[in-house]
Design an enzyme around this catalytic site. Structure first.
Site, short mmCIF file in Angstrom:
data_model
loop_
_atom_site.label_atom_id
_atom_site.label_comp_id
_atom_site.label_asym_id
_atom_site.label_seq_id
_atom_site.Cartn_x
_atom_site.Cartn_y
_atom_site.Cartn_z
N HIS A 1 16.15 -22.18 19.45
CA HIS A 1 15.60 -20.92 19.55
C HIS A 1 15.05 -20.63 18.50
O HIS A 1 15.33 -20.73 17.29
CB HIS A 1 16.61 -19.93 19.92
CG HIS A 1 15.75 -18.79 20.69
ND1 HIS A 1 15.23 -17.92 19.72
CD2 HIS A 1 15.79 -18.04 21.63
CE1 HIS A 1 14.46 -16.89 20.50
NE2 HIS A 1 15.09 -17.00 21.89
N HIS B 1 20.42 -23.65 20.84
CA HIS B 1 20.42 -22.71 21.56
C HIS B 1 20.74 -22.88 22.86
O HIS B 1 21.78 -22.40 23.63
CB HIS B 1 18.89 -22.01 21.64
CG HIS B 1 19.11 -20.67 22.48
ND1 HIS B 1 19.82 -19.65 22.51
CD2 HIS B 1 17.98 -20.38 23.75
CE1 HIS B 1 19.37 -18.65 23.62
NE2 HIS B 1 18.57 -19.11 24.20
N ALA C 1 22.99 -13.53 26.99
CA ALA C 1 21.66 -13.36 27.13
C ALA C 1 20.74 -12.31 27.19
O ALA C 1 21.45 -11.30 27.65
CB ALA C 1 21.59 -14.22 28.56
N GLN C 2 19.86 -12.17 26.24
CA GLN C 2 19.06 -11.07 26.11
C GLN C 2 17.89 -10.67 26.79
O GLN C 2 17.88 -9.95 27.84
CB GLN C 2 18.74 -11.05 24.61
CG GLN C 2 19.75 -10.80 23.62
CD GLN C 2 19.35 -10.99 22.18
OE1 GLN C 2 18.23 -11.17 21.84
NE2 GLN C 2 20.26 -10.52 21.25
N SER D 1 28.52 -17.64 27.60
CA SER D 1 27.35 -17.51 27.24
C SER D 1 26.61 -16.46 27.96
O SER D 1 25.77 -15.99 27.40
CB SER D 1 26.82 -18.95 27.17
OG SER D 1 27.12 -19.72 26.43
N GLU E 1 7.90 -13.97 28.32
CA GLU E 1 8.59 -14.66 27.00
C GLU E 1 7.46 -16.17 26.94
O GLU E 1 6.75 -16.12 27.75
CB GLU E 1 10.06 -14.97 27.34
CG GLU E 1 10.87 -13.82 27.46
CD GLU E 1 12.37 -14.39 27.74
OE1 GLU E 1 12.78 -15.43 27.62
OE2 GLU E 1 13.00 -13.26 27.75
N ALA F 1 26.96 -18.86 36.77
CA ALA F 1 27.06 -20.00 37.54
C ALA F 1 28.60 -19.93 38.28
O ALA F 1 28.62 -20.13 39.49
CB ALA F 1 26.84 -21.05 36.90
N ARG G 1 8.55 -22.59 23.80
CA ARG G 1 9.80 -22.56 22.82
C ARG G 1 9.62 -23.61 21.69
O ARG G 1 9.93 -23.43 20.45
CB ARG G 1 11.11 -22.28 23.43
CG ARG G 1 12.00 -21.64 22.63
CD ARG G 1 13.11 -21.48 23.27
NE ARG G 1 13.01 -20.11 23.86
CZ ARG G 1 13.87 -19.43 24.85
NH1 ARG G 1 15.06 -20.32 24.83
NH2 ARG G 1 13.81 -18.48 25.20
N ASP H 1 32.73 -28.91 26.48
CA ASP H 1 34.08 -29.53 27.24
C ASP H 1 33.71 -30.03 28.69
O ASP H 1 34.31 -31.02 28.81
CB ASP H 1 35.07 -28.29 27.52
CG ASP H 1 35.40 -27.34 26.08
OD1 ASP H 1 35.34 -27.88 25.01
OD2 ASP H 1 35.54 -26.16 26.13
N ARG I 1 13.53 -26.36 28.13
CA ARG I 1 13.62 -25.30 29.33
C ARG I 1 12.49 -24.06 28.87
O ARG I 1 12.61 -23.59 27.94
CB ARG I 1 15.09 -24.80 28.89
CG ARG I 1 15.25 -23.68 30.04
CD ARG I 1 16.68 -23.26 29.78
NE ARG I 1 16.92 -22.79 28.28
CZ ARG I 1 16.97 -21.55 28.17
NH1 ARG I 1 16.61 -20.38 28.95
NH2 ARG I 1 16.92 -21.04 26.85
N ARG J 1 27.01 -13.53 28.83
CA ARG J 1 26.83 -12.21 28.18
C ARG J 1 25.72 -12.00 27.19
O ARG J 1 25.68 -10.98 26.79
CB ARG J 1 28.15 -11.52 28.17
CG ARG J 1 28.67 -11.72 26.78
CD ARG J 1 30.18 -10.54 26.85
NE ARG J 1 31.26 -11.26 25.73
CZ ARG J 1 31.22 -10.83 24.56
NH1 ARG J 1 30.28 -10.06 24.19
NH2 ARG J 1 32.31 -11.41 23.85
N SER K 1 33.11 -18.98 33.59
CA SER K 1 32.90 -17.75 34.47
C SER K 1 31.72 -17.12 33.99
O SER K 1 31.79 -16.00 33.71
CB SER K 1 34.19 -17.02 34.08
OG SER K 1 34.31 -16.74 32.60
C1 SIN Z 1 15.78 -14.92 24.63
O1 SIN Z 1 15.95 -13.82 25.04
O2 SIN Z 1 14.93 -15.16 23.66
C2 SIN Z 1 16.75 -15.96 25.05
C3 SIN Z 1 16.12 -16.23 26.65
C4 SIN Z 1 16.64 -17.74 26.97
O3 SIN Z 1 16.99 -18.36 26.09
O4 SIN Z 1 16.07 -18.11 28.13
#
Ligand code: SIN
Length: 558
Positions: A248, A358, A59-60, A55, A127, A28, A297, A227, A393, A57, A25
């Site tokens: 991360h 991450h 995400a920042q 996950s 980012e 996606a 990253r 899962d 990614r 929720r 939920s």
């Molecule tokens: C972050 O806010 O650094 C994570 C963003 C992401 O993993 O795409």
């Protein structure tokens, strides 16, 4: 091919029927569900905790899309391909970046409120790996929470959409032709839908998120136990790129013994100008990459790890003191509160950070319509490997990937529905249990798997440390078999099913990582420190051996 391996579980005690069952939920899963409903299909959403507990929720930073003036999908494509280190599927990336901007606009139309400037335009940040400001955010640093809120509210207002919360999915059901025909699940509830049951369906969509809990320290919530990948492997599906686990770079360091979900300090903090420094307050990213702290990253995570090794310390620091109190409070309220709750005030202090698991760049292999290699089984979001992430990614591409490929899955299902290619599937729910049962590990295996994986398959890998991890995992499997043979098997229950999923995913991940004898993206081998395009610019495909149940990784043909 019918499902060959299953988790040991009781026979389903209840059955329900639908057109499409969606597992998960996050962005996606809920996007698939909302869109198949628009196409007139019945749908059931199954989720492991509450609807908003996945996950998404957490995400920042935000969601990346070429929305800003002067930005183009082509530039987004270039940045994504560079971050992916030579193994992205360019066609999939092109789909992502060209369909992304409109998909974000549709998300806004559903009700997601992104941060806007005084001129009413969406504010965009940067980012790692992005050469432009391209990340839309909400609530400062609470983007995932806002997206989740908007989608959950849309889902809840559709009375025709059936929701099953607190349910762990177990295995895929297939018909005689090997087409997905539903799944078995365990509902941790009371009443009619309690215990193990079955959902018959014409198609199954996995949107179960990641597998970060396979490591001791991760940004992923406790429910991220792989899962979906484990179910897909047992069902005979191909998974790819499992070795590319993204660590991360800046996770709040809470001490050497910290385990489980750790607080994230978004890359957007660096995007707005924070620096990485060592204990002497020296910036160590300067001169390592043209983008300094905003290098992709994998490069930043490696630089931090090298610096920690060099200085013999367990963390580095993030310096955002120059932002001042007001900017911290307005732009990064979640991170400010989280740091303060752990005794760090970013307004006046350096933030101790170190890398933690991450995001899984790999997962269940899909084509551009989200179809896996098992007919009728689809996957999207972190559980899937669409090919957009390659070996690393690009930041904030994952919410976008979930959105774009979920819409594509729903469109494919709608087309099939319209053309009569989505018939009822005959499945013998009880007979399906004839597949070989996987003996379950004891619940304590979870912590041991996490220790083994962090020690041997973490940021820095070698043949020797991965061999030790593989041996430890094999021992856990032998113990489970021995207990089953002595008629003292572990009880089938959520803790043991999760441990079995973690064990399978960990074993498959190590098998792939041991095979890839090079360093590429987030796969870092100290014994093969160079990128080897001649041999390894390709995917590794992992499947389960039907005979032994062991994961086998094979390089894709050139
Ligand atoms: C972050 O806010 O650094 C994570 C963003 C992401 O993993 O795409």
């Amino acid at each position: 091919m019918p499902v060959s391996h299953r988790l040991t579980a009781p026979a389903p005690g209840w059955t329900t029927t639908t057109d499409v069952v969606v597992v998960g939920s996050g962005v996606a899963g809920l996007t698939v569900a909302l869109n198949v409903r628009k196409a007139g299909l019945r749908a059931v959403v199954v989720t492991k905790a509450m609807l908003d507990d996945g996950s998404t929720r957490w995400a920042q930073g935000g969601i990346a899309a070429a929305l800003g003036e002067g930005d183009t999908p082509e530039q987004h494509l270039d940045d994504t391909l560079v971050a992916g280190a030579g193994v992205c599927d360019e066609e999939a990336v092109r789909v992502l970046v060209t369909e992304g901007p409109d998909a974000v606009r549709r998300l806004i139309a559903i009700g997601a409120a992104f941060d806007k400037g005084a001129d009413g335009e969406i504010l965009l940040t940067r980012e790692g790996g992005h050469h432009r400001r391209r990340i839309a955010h909400a609530g400062g640093d609470a983007t995932g929470a806002e997206i989740s809120r908007a989608l959950v509210s849309a889902v809840r207002s559709d009375p025709g959409l059936e929701l099953i919360e607190h349910a762990l999915v177990l295995d895929l059901l297939t018909d005689a032709d090997g087409h997905a025909a539903g799944l078995t699940l365990h509902v941790m509830g009371e009443g009619q839908r309690d215990g193990v049951g079955a959902i018959r369906a014409k198609a199954v969509v996995l949107a179960t998120g990641g597998m970060g809990q396979v490591f001791s320290a991760t940004t992923n919530p406790a429910v991220s136990t792989g899962d979906g990948v484990a179910l897909a492997l047992r069902a005979g599906a191909e998974v790819t790129d499992l070795e590319f686990v993204q660590f991360h770079p800046t996770v709040l360091w809470l001490g050497p013994e910290a385990e489980g979900q750790q607080p994230l300090v978004s890359e957007a903090v660096r995007g707005e100008g924070a620096y990485l420094v060592d204990a002497d307050e020296t910036r160590f990213m300067v001169g390592q990459h043209e983008l300094n702290e905003l290098a992709p990253r994998d490069i930043v995570a490696k630089a931090i790890t090298r610096q920690m090794q060099l200085k013999g310390t367990e963390h580095m620091y993030l310096d955002g003191r120059h932002f001042g109190a007001e900017m911290w409070a307005e732009r990064f309220p979640t991170i400010l509160a989280s740091c303060r709750s752990h005794g760090i005030d970013p307004v006046t202090q350096l933030i101790p950070v170190s890398p933690a698991a991450h995001h899984a760049s790999g997962g269940v292999r899909t084509d551009l319509r989200g179809r896996t290699t098992v007919p009728g089984l689809y996957a999207c979001g972190e559980v899937a490997c669409t090919g957009v992430h390659g070996a690393n990614r690009l930041a904030s591409n994952s919410l976008l990937e979930g959105l774009v490929f979920a819409e594509r899955i729903a469109a494919d299902l709608a087309d099939r529905h319209r053309s009569g290619d989505l018939p009822e599937r005959a499945v013998d729910v009880a007979g399906a249990r004839a597949a070989r049962s996987v003996p379950l590990p004891a619940p304590e295996a979870r912590a041991e798997i996490q220790r083994l994986m962090s020690r041997g398959a973490g940021v820095l890998r070698s043949a020797d440390n991965m061999a030790a991890t593989a041996a430890g995992l094999a021992l856990l499997a032998e113990e489970a078999h021995a207990h089953a043979a002595e008629e003292k098997p572990a009880d089938p229950r959520v803790e043991t099913w999760e441990a079995a999923n973690l064990h399978l995913v960990a074993t498959a991940l190590v098998a792939a990582a041991a095979q890839r004898r090079e360093t590429r993206g987030c796969h870092w081998r100290e014994d093969f420190p160079e990128r080897d395009d001649a041999h390894w610019q390709r995917h590794l495909i992992t499947t389960l051996s039907v005979a032994t149940g062991a994961p086998v990784s094979t390089p894709e043909e050139h």
